[in-house]
Write a protein that holds these residues in place. Structure first.
Motif, PDB file in Angstrom:
ATOM      1  N   UNK A  29      41.131  20.786  -2.117  1.00 28.49           N
ATOM      2  CA  UNK A  29      42.419  20.228  -2.541  1.00 28.49           C
ATOM      3  C   UNK A  29      43.036  19.463  -1.378  1.00 28.49           C
ATOM      4  N   UNK A  30      43.360  18.195  -1.635  1.00 32.31           N
ATOM      5  CA  UNK A  30      43.905  17.332  -0.590  1.00 32.31           C
ATOM      6  C   UNK A  30      45.381  17.635  -0.344  1.00 32.31           C
ATOM      7  N   UNK A  31      45.723  17.902   0.933  1.00 34.53           N
ATOM      8  CA  UNK A  31      47.114  18.143   1.306  1.00 34.53           C
ATOM      9  C   UNK A  31      47.759  16.826   1.745  1.00 34.53           C
ATOM     10  N   UNK A  32      47.060  16.077   2.604  1.00 35.31           N
ATOM     11  CA  UNK A  32      47.477  14.718   2.960  1.00 35.31           C
ATOM     12  C   UNK A  32      46.216  13.915   3.286  1.00 35.31           C
ATOM     13  N   UNK A  33      46.360  12.702   3.802  1.00 41.79           N
ATOM     14  CA  UNK A  33      45.186  11.841   3.992  1.00 41.79           C
ATOM     15  C   UNK A  33      44.164  12.425   4.974  1.00 41.79           C
ATOM     16  N   UNK A  34      44.601  13.259   5.895  1.00 42.07           N
ATOM     17  CA  UNK A  34      43.692  13.792   6.917  1.00 42.07           C
ATOM     18  C   UNK A  34      43.243  15.223   6.656  1.00 42.07           C
ATOM     19  N   UNK A  35      43.914  15.901   5.773  1.00 44.67           N
ATOM     20  CA  UNK A  35      43.635  17.331   5.615  1.00 44.67           C
ATOM     21  C   UNK A  35      43.480  17.749   4.157  1.00 44.67           C
ATOM     22  N   UNK A 117      36.929  52.105  -7.671  1.00 43.06           N
ATOM     23  CA  UNK A 117      35.885  51.726  -8.612  1.00 43.06           C
ATOM     24  C   UNK A 117      34.697  52.669  -8.418  1.00 43.06           C
ATOM     25  N   UNK A 118      33.863  52.818  -9.449  1.00 39.29           N
ATOM     26  CA  UNK A 118      32.723  53.740  -9.351  1.00 39.29           C
ATOM     27  C   UNK A 118      31.706  53.306  -8.304  1.00 39.29           C
ATOM     28  N   UNK A 119      31.551  52.002  -8.168  1.00 40.64           N
ATOM     29  CA  UNK A 119      30.536  51.479  -7.259  1.00 40.64           C
ATOM     30  C   UNK A 119      31.228  50.636  -6.193  1.00 40.64           C
ATOM     31  N   UNK A 120      30.857  50.822  -4.906  1.00 38.71           N
ATOM     32  CA  UNK A 120      31.504  50.004  -3.885  1.00 38.71           C
ATOM     33  C   UNK A 120      31.156  48.518  -4.047  1.00 38.71           C
ATOM     34  N   UNK A 121      32.120  47.689  -3.744  1.00 34.16           N
ATOM     35  CA  UNK A 121      31.900  46.234  -3.742  1.00 34.16           C
ATOM     36  C   UNK A 121      32.697  45.669  -2.585  1.00 34.16           C
ATOM     37  N   UNK A 122      32.153  44.631  -1.955  1.00 34.73           N
ATOM     38  CA  UNK A 122      32.874  44.038  -0.834  1.00 34.73           C
ATOM     39  C   UNK A 122      32.569  42.547  -0.731  1.00 34.73           C
ATOM     40  N   UNK A 123      33.557  41.813  -0.309  1.00 34.68           N
ATOM     41  CA  UNK A 123      33.383  40.384  -0.057  1.00 34.68           C
ATOM     42  C   UNK A 123      34.687  39.823   0.468  1.00 34.68           C
ATOM     43  N   UNK A 124      34.745  38.500   0.542  1.00 35.67           N
ATOM     44  CA  UNK A 124      35.929  37.841   1.097  1.00 35.67           C
ATOM     45  C   UNK A 124      36.357  36.678   0.224  1.00 35.67           C
ATOM     46  N   UNK A 125      37.658  36.426   0.222  1.00 38.56           N
ATOM     47  CA  UNK A 125      38.113  35.105  -0.200  1.00 38.56           C
ATOM     48  C   UNK A 125      38.324  34.349   1.104  1.00 38.56           C
ATOM     49  N   UNK A 126      37.833  33.113   1.164  1.00 36.05           N
ATOM     50  CA  UNK A 126      37.808  32.388   2.437  1.00 36.05           C
ATOM     51  C   UNK A 126      38.458  31.016   2.284  1.00 36.05           C
ATOM     52  N   UNK A 127      39.216  30.633   3.308  1.00 33.16           N
ATOM     53  CA  UNK A 127      39.865  29.325   3.347  1.00 33.16           C
ATOM     54  C   UNK A 127      39.402  28.545   4.575  1.00 33.16           C
ATOM     55  N   UNK A 128      39.120  27.267   4.380  1.00 33.26           N
ATOM     56  CA  UNK A 128      38.798  26.376   5.490  1.00 33.26           C
ATOM     57  C   UNK A 128      39.548  25.069   5.318  1.00 33.26           C
ATOM     58  N   UNK A 129      39.518  24.245   6.328  1.00 32.65           N
ATOM     59  CA  UNK A 129      40.183  22.937   6.263  1.00 32.65           C
ATOM     60  C   UNK A 129      39.183  21.852   6.628  1.00 32.65           C
ATOM     61  N   UNK A 130      39.389  20.661   6.068  1.00 32.69           N
ATOM     62  CA  UNK A 130      38.456  19.563   6.331  1.00 32.69           C
ATOM     63  C   UNK A 130      39.149  18.236   6.094  1.00 32.69           C
ATOM     64  N   UNK A 131      38.725  17.218   6.809  1.00 29.33           N
ATOM     65  CA  UNK A 131      39.205  15.869   6.501  1.00 29.33           C
ATOM     66  C   UNK A 131      38.586  15.467   5.156  1.00 29.33           C
ATOM     67  N   UNK A 132      39.400  15.000   4.205  1.00 21.38           N
ATOM     68  CA  UNK A 132      38.856  14.721   2.858  1.00 21.38           C
ATOM     69  C   UNK A 132      37.632  13.804   2.886  1.00 21.38           C
ATOM     70  N   UNK A 133      37.549  12.902   3.874  1.00 23.79           N
ATOM     71  CA  UNK A 133      36.408  11.980   3.887  1.00 23.79           C
ATOM     72  C   UNK A 133      35.128  12.654   4.403  1.00 23.79           C
ATOM     73  N   UNK A 134      35.231  13.852   4.962  1.00 25.47           N
ATOM     74  CA  UNK A 134      34.055  14.556   5.492  1.00 25.47           C
ATOM     75  C   UNK A 134      33.449  15.564   4.525  1.00 25.47           C
ATOM     76  N   UNK A 135      34.083  15.759   3.360  1.00 26.86           N
ATOM     77  CA  UNK A 135      33.604  16.788   2.423  1.00 26.86           C
ATOM     78  C   UNK A 135      32.155  16.519   1.997  1.00 26.86           C
TER      79      UNK A 135
END
Ligand code: CO
Ligand code: CO
Length: 321
Positions: A29-35, A117-135
Motif C-alpha cells: 500500500x502506497x503511503x507517498x511517492x517514496x514509501x 487452542x488444542x494444538x500449538x500454532x505460531x507465526x508472525x504478522x510482519x510489516x516492511x517498507x519499500x519504495x513503490x518503484x522497487x516492489x
C-alpha cells in the motif's frame, strides 16, 4: 488464499499497489511517492519437536514474503495458539526462537496475541517498507528471463520423515538449516542486481508457486528437472512413499497447467510438488543480469541453481523437461 477470498468484494483504492488478485506474497500500500508499506502474515503447527527451533522456522517463514517482495521486515507481531496442558516453558522457547530470528533479520517484535487452542500454532504478522518503484511482484516475469531457485527442495518430505522418526541425523540437520535460513541474502542479491519477478516457495511447492508466477505473468515457465536441487535424502524418502498429503493437494491444484516429461522419475515429481516450509526464492531475471545475480549470490554464500527459462505463453503454463 485468493480462492477462498473470491466472494469478498475487492478493495478499490488507487494506493493499493498489490492486493489479492495476483496471489502475491504480501499486500503493498502506497503511503507517498517514496514509501509503501508491505504486510503479510503466516502461522502454522509445529514441524519439529524442539520448540526453540520451531520458533525460528516459523519466524523465518513468516518474514520470507517481505524478502520475496524485495524488502526487509521491520515490525513483527507474534500470533500464538497454545494448549493449557503444555508447560509455559515450551511457549517461552518458541517465542525465544522467533525473537532471535526477528533480531537476526534486523526487525523488532512489537506485540502479539495469544489464544488457547488444542494444538500449538505460531507465526508472525510482519510489516516492511519499500519504495513503490522497487516492489518485486510475482506476476512480472518477462519472455527470455532465466529462472533461479535458492534453497534446496524436499523440505516437506523431510518434515514428514522427521515426524515418523525416519529421517537420518544428517537429513534432519539439513532440513533445519534450510528452514531456519533467512531469505535475506537472496533478497539483497536480487535487489542489488535488479530482477523482473520473484516469489518464495512455500506451501504450494515449487511447481505451485511457479504456476502462480507464470500465470500472473502470462508466460510459460520451462524447468530443467536435472538442474533442480533438493535435500539428497528427500529422493530416497519419496521413493519409499514418504510424501506429505500437501504434495497430493498441490498436484490436484496445479492439474493440467503443467506438462512433465515422461523421463522425469516419480520421486523427482513428488519433490517438485512437495510443499515447502520456509523455502527459497524463485527469481526471474533478464539474460543481461543473470550472471551478475549468480555472482552476487555466490559472494553472499547463498545456495542457488539456474532451473529454467521464461517463454512466450504456450499450451501449458509450466513445462518440466
Ligand atoms: Co510467499
Ligand atoms: Co505466506
Amino acid at each position: 488464499m485468493a480462492q477462498v477470498l473470491c466472494h469478498i468484494p475487492k478493495n478499490v483504492d488507487p494506493n493499493l499497489i498489490v492486493g489479492i488478485d495476483t496471489s502475491d506474497d504480501g499486500a503493498v500500500y502506497k503511503i507517498n511517492d517514496d514509501t509503501a508499506i508491505i504486510q503479510t502474515v503466516d502461522f502454522f503447527t509445529p514441524v519439529v519437536d524442539d520448540p526453540y527451533v520451531f520458533g525460528q522456522i516459523a519466524a523465518a517463514n513468516s518474514m520470507s514474503d517481505i524478502y520475496a517482495m524485495g524488502s526487509d521486515p521491520k515490525l513483527a507481531m507474534n500470533i500464538i495458539a497454545f494448549p493449557n496442558c503444555l508447560s509455559a516453558d515450551v511457549m517461552t522457547e518458541i517465542l525465544k526462537g522467533g525473537n532471535d530470528k526477528v533480531l537476526e533479520a534486523g526487525a523488532l517484535i512489537v506485540g502479539g496475541h495469544t489464544i488457547e487452542d488444542d494444538e500449538p500454532k505460531y507465526g508472525l504478522s510482519v510489516t516492511g517498507f519499500i519504495n513503490p518503484k522497487d516492489v518485486v511482484r510475482n506476476s512480472s516475469a518477462k519472455e527470455g528471463d532465466y529462472l533461479i531457485l535458492t534453497k534446496p527442495l524436499g523440505i516437506g518430505i523431510l518434515n514428514t520423515a522427521i515426524k515418523a522418526d525416519m529421517a537420518s541425523e544428517n537429513g534432519y540437520k539439513e532440513a533445519i538449516k534450510t528452514m531456519t535460513t533467512l531469505n535475506k541474502k537472496a533478497k539483497d542479491s536480487m535487489m542489488e542486481v535488479g530482477v523482473n519477478s520473484a516469489t518464495d516457495v512455500t506451501g504450494f511447492g515449487f511447481l505451485g508457486h511457479g504456476l502462480e508466477m507464470a500465470k500472473g505473468s502470462n508466460k510459460t515457465f520451462v524447468f530443467y528437472s536435472d538442474k533442480v536441487h533438493f535435500i539428497e535424502e528427500a529422493y530416497e524418502l519419496a521413493n519409499m512413499g514418504i510424501i506429505p498429503e500437501g504434495a497430493y493437494n498441490n498436484k490436484t491444484f496445479i492439474g493440467d497447467n503443467v506438462k512433465i516429461s515422461e523421463d522425469v522419475s516419480e520421486p523427482l515429481r513428488d519433490i517438485l510438488f512437495d510443499p515447502q516450509t520456509s523455502g527459497g526464492l524463485l527469481i526471474s531475471v533478464s539474460k543481461e543480469k543473470k550472471d551478475g545475480l549468480m555472482e552476487k549470490l555466490k559472494d553472499l554464500d547463498t545456495e542457488y541453481r539456474l532451473v529454467g527459462r521464461v517463454l512466450a505463453k504456450q499450451d501449458h503454463y509450466i513445462v518440466v523437461e
